[in-house]
Design a protein around this motif. Structure first.
Motif: not given
Length: 235
Positions: A114-116, A127-139
């Protein structure tokens, strides 16, 4: 620094890469406990100790000094990454004294997907995310259906809760990529193993840290990322 001079918070005021890991490593020499209290393995702290370089993404920097280290409930944890960092420390004969919060949320492979996909569809607003799933996990945490470390270490809870989480995230992925095919059983079996390997480190870190602060233990809270990357105060 708080009114209790035994507790220090190290926070980056820019976009990250301010040298928080090095500062933490320096101050940790006189500390009892080093705590990672937010973020996930999108952080990158490099510490050089006895001419050996250690790169941490989720492990608190004090681990190389064999200090007591805590991954608190504000973090999101990729078990595979954490176990790799544990193995690296053990390979260098470091005595690891790790405590992992039972209520920290867990990153799964579909979070990374999802991040990617979301980053791709943002176009010029990436946003320049690292695509490691951080944001979706916090969501998922904010939506109250994410899984915690407590669920990870209890197989009887993991299968039921993971199936619900998997199905929800699968629907989100299919909004971006209708052809995506995941493997629930493969994820389940891998995470059962991760949970059992991490089980010995899991405690109620909020209660534990409060008791240690009451005992006047010196505690460093190690921040990840930087203020200008924050949701409230960043860009």
């Amino acid at each position: 620094m708080s009114k209790n001079s035994n507790t220090i918070g190290i926070i980056g005021l820019s976009f990250g890469d301010e040298g928080k890991g090095k500062i933490t490593d320096y101050l940790a020499q006189k500390a009892d406990i080093v705590v990672r209290f937010q973020g996930g393995n999108n952080a990158g702290h490099t510490v050089v100790h006895n001419n050996k370089t250690f790169k941490f993404h989720i492990m608190p920097s004090g681990a190389v000094l064999e200090k007591e280290v805590v991954i608190a409930n504000g973090c999101v944890v990729d078990p595979k990454v954490l176990l790799k960092e544990i193995e690296n420390l053990e390979a260098h004969n470091k005595n690891l004294n790790l405590k992992l919060s039972s209520t920290a949320h867990v990153i799964f492979p579909f979070h990374k997907v999802i991040d990617g996909l979301e980053e791709k569809f943002k176009g010029d607003y990436k946003a320049g995310t690292t695509k490691r799933g951080i944001g979706p996990t916090y969501s998922d945490k904010a939506a109250r259906f994410g899984l915690r470390v407590f669920d990870l270490i209890h197989p009887e809870l993991l299968e039921r809760k993971l199936k619900r989480l998997y199905d929800i995230n699968k629907k989100v992925i299919h909004c971006y990529d209708p052809d995506w095919i995941g493997d629930f059983n493969e994820i389940l079996e891998k995470y059962k193993i991760y949970g059992q390997k991490l089980k010995k480190y899991v405690i109620d870190t909020a209660y534990y840290l409060n008791t240690q602060i009451d005992k006047n233990k010196k505690v460093i809270f190690e921040g990840a990322q930087g203020t200008l990357l924050g949701i409230d105060h960043g860009f």
